[in-house]
Design a protein around this motif. Structure first.
Motif, PDB file in Angstrom:
ATOM      1  N   ASN A 177       0.820  -1.200   0.000  1.00 39.30           N
ATOM      2  CA  ASN A 177       0.000   0.000   0.000  1.00 39.30           C
ATOM      3  C   ASN A 177       0.863   1.264   0.000  1.00 39.30           C
ATOM      4  O   ASN A 177       0.666   2.178   0.805  1.00 39.30           O
ATOM      5  N   LEU A 178       1.803   1.298  -0.890  1.00 40.68           N
ATOM      6  CA  LEU A 178       2.746   2.415  -0.937  1.00 40.68           C
ATOM      7  C   LEU A 178       2.048   3.720  -1.269  1.00 40.68           C
ATOM      8  O   LEU A 178       1.063   3.752  -2.023  1.00 40.68           O
ATOM      9  N   GLU A 179       2.570   4.786  -0.687  1.00 40.87           N
ATOM     10  CA  GLU A 179       2.028   6.123  -0.882  1.00 40.87           C
ATOM     11  C   GLU A 179       3.098   7.004  -1.545  1.00 40.87           C
ATOM     12  O   GLU A 179       4.291   6.697  -1.460  1.00 40.87           O
ATOM     13  N   THR A 180       2.674   8.095  -2.145  1.00 41.66           N
ATOM     14  CA  THR A 180       3.634   8.982  -2.801  1.00 41.66           C
ATOM     15  C   THR A 180       4.680   9.506  -1.811  1.00 41.66           C
ATOM     16  O   THR A 180       5.837   9.714  -2.170  1.00 41.66           O
ATOM     17  N   ASP A 181       4.280   9.689  -0.559  1.00 33.40           N
ATOM     18  CA  ASP A 181       5.219  10.173   0.464  1.00 33.40           C
ATOM     19  C   ASP A 181       6.290   9.146   0.821  1.00 33.40           C
ATOM     20  O   ASP A 181       7.237   9.474   1.541  1.00 33.40           O
ATOM     21  N   ASP A 182       6.136   7.918   0.351  1.00 32.14           N
ATOM     22  CA  ASP A 182       7.164   6.894   0.585  1.00 32.14           C
ATOM     23  C   ASP A 182       8.319   7.001  -0.396  1.00 32.14           C
ATOM     24  O   ASP A 182       9.309   6.275  -0.272  1.00 32.14           O
ATOM     25  N   THR A 183       8.201   7.883  -1.379  1.00 32.34           N
ATOM     26  CA  THR A 183       9.283   8.074  -2.336  1.00 32.34           C
ATOM     27  C   THR A 183      10.541   8.539  -1.614  1.00 32.34           C
ATOM     28  O   THR A 183      10.539   9.564  -0.933  1.00 32.34           O
ATOM     29  N   ALA A 184      11.610   7.757  -1.740  1.00 33.98           N
ATOM     30  CA  ALA A 184      12.865   8.045  -1.029  1.00 33.98           C
ATOM     31  C   ALA A 184      13.896   7.002  -1.450  1.00 33.98           C
ATOM     32  O   ALA A 184      13.578   6.031  -2.143  1.00 33.98           O
ATOM     33  N   ARG A 185      15.109   7.211  -1.000  1.00 34.19           N
ATOM     34  CA  ARG A 185      16.132   6.177  -1.138  1.00 34.19           C
ATOM     35  C   ARG A 185      16.150   5.399   0.167  1.00 34.19           C
ATOM     36  O   ARG A 185      16.223   6.002   1.248  1.00 34.19           O
ATOM     37  N   TYR A 186      16.076   4.086   0.082  1.00 35.08           N
ATOM     38  CA  TYR A 186      15.990   3.217   1.251  1.00 35.08           C
ATOM     39  C   TYR A 186      17.323   2.507   1.458  1.00 35.08           C
ATOM     40  O   TYR A 186      17.937   2.002   0.510  1.00 35.08           O
ATOM     41  N   PHE A 187      17.723   2.477   2.721  1.00 33.84           N
ATOM     42  CA  PHE A 187      19.002   1.892   3.097  1.00 33.84           C
ATOM     43  C   PHE A 187      18.814   0.866   4.203  1.00 33.84           C
ATOM     44  O   PHE A 187      18.013   1.107   5.127  1.00 33.84           O
ATOM     45  N   CYS A 188      19.545  -0.230   4.137  1.00 30.39           N
ATOM     46  CA  CYS A 188      19.645  -1.065   5.329  1.00 30.39           C
ATOM     47  C   CYS A 188      20.847  -0.557   6.116  1.00 30.39           C
ATOM     48  O   CYS A 188      21.816  -0.041   5.543  1.00 30.39           O
ATOM     49  N   ALA A 189      20.757  -0.675   7.410  1.00 25.09           N
ATOM     50  CA  ALA A 189      21.751  -0.024   8.260  1.00 25.09           C
ATOM     51  C   ALA A 189      22.017  -0.819   9.523  1.00 25.09           C
ATOM     52  O   ALA A 189      21.198  -1.627   9.964  1.00 25.09           O
ATOM     53  N   ARG A 190      23.155  -0.546  10.110  1.00 24.89           N
ATOM     54  CA  ARG A 190      23.533  -1.166  11.370  1.00 24.89           C
ATOM     55  C   ARG A 190      23.036  -0.373  12.569  1.00 24.89           C
ATOM     56  O   ARG A 190      23.163  -0.806  13.712  1.00 24.89           O
ATOM     57  N   ASP A 191      22.494   0.825  12.324  1.00 21.51           N
ATOM     58  CA  ASP A 191      22.046   1.669  13.421  1.00 21.51           C
ATOM     59  C   ASP A 191      20.827   2.479  12.986  1.00 21.51           C
ATOM     60  O   ASP A 191      20.574   2.634  11.791  1.00 21.51           O
TER      61      ASP A 191
END
Length: 115
Positions: free
Chosen positions: A85-99
């Motif tokens: 159910n993605l929304e336009t506000d979810d537009t971004a670069r997504y990262f997996c992270a250790r913190d």
């Protein structure tokens, strides 16, 4: 050294789904919490979700609750983020992270949601 390689991003219409993956190496994946964070250009890194080392404790940012699901496969050193159910506000670069703040993160994968 720590390596985090994200994949699975893309362009979808609002209401669509994507599953992000992160391949981890260079550290004891089983022993640590893992995080997803995201960033829009020019804005601060934003926490999305986290999961404990065993995979049974999960936390989400308010905007992610009920739509995103974090999971992990410790046997293969993989982290996932199912986004529905993605929304336009979810537009971004997504990262997996250790913190939680993304100080140690991969190169990211772009998610673009159009209306």
């Amino acid at each position: 050294q720590v390596q985090l390689v994200e994949s699975g991003g893309g362009s979808v219409h609002a209401g669509g789904s994507l599953r992000l993956s992160c391949a981890a190496s260079g550290f004891t994946f089983l022993g640590v919490w893992m995080f997803w964070v995201r960033q829009i250009p020019g804005k601060e890194v934003e926490y999305v979700a986290s999961i404990n080392n065993a995979g049974h404790i999960k936390y989400y940012a308010d905007f992610a609750k009920g739509r995103f699901t974090i999971s992990r496969d410790n046997g293969n050193n993989m982290l996932y983020l199912q986004m529905d159910n993605l929304e336009t506000d979810d537009t971004a670069r997504y990262f997996c992270a250790r913190d939680k703040k993304g100080a140690v993160r991969g190169q990211g994968t772009q998610v673009t949601v159009s209306s």
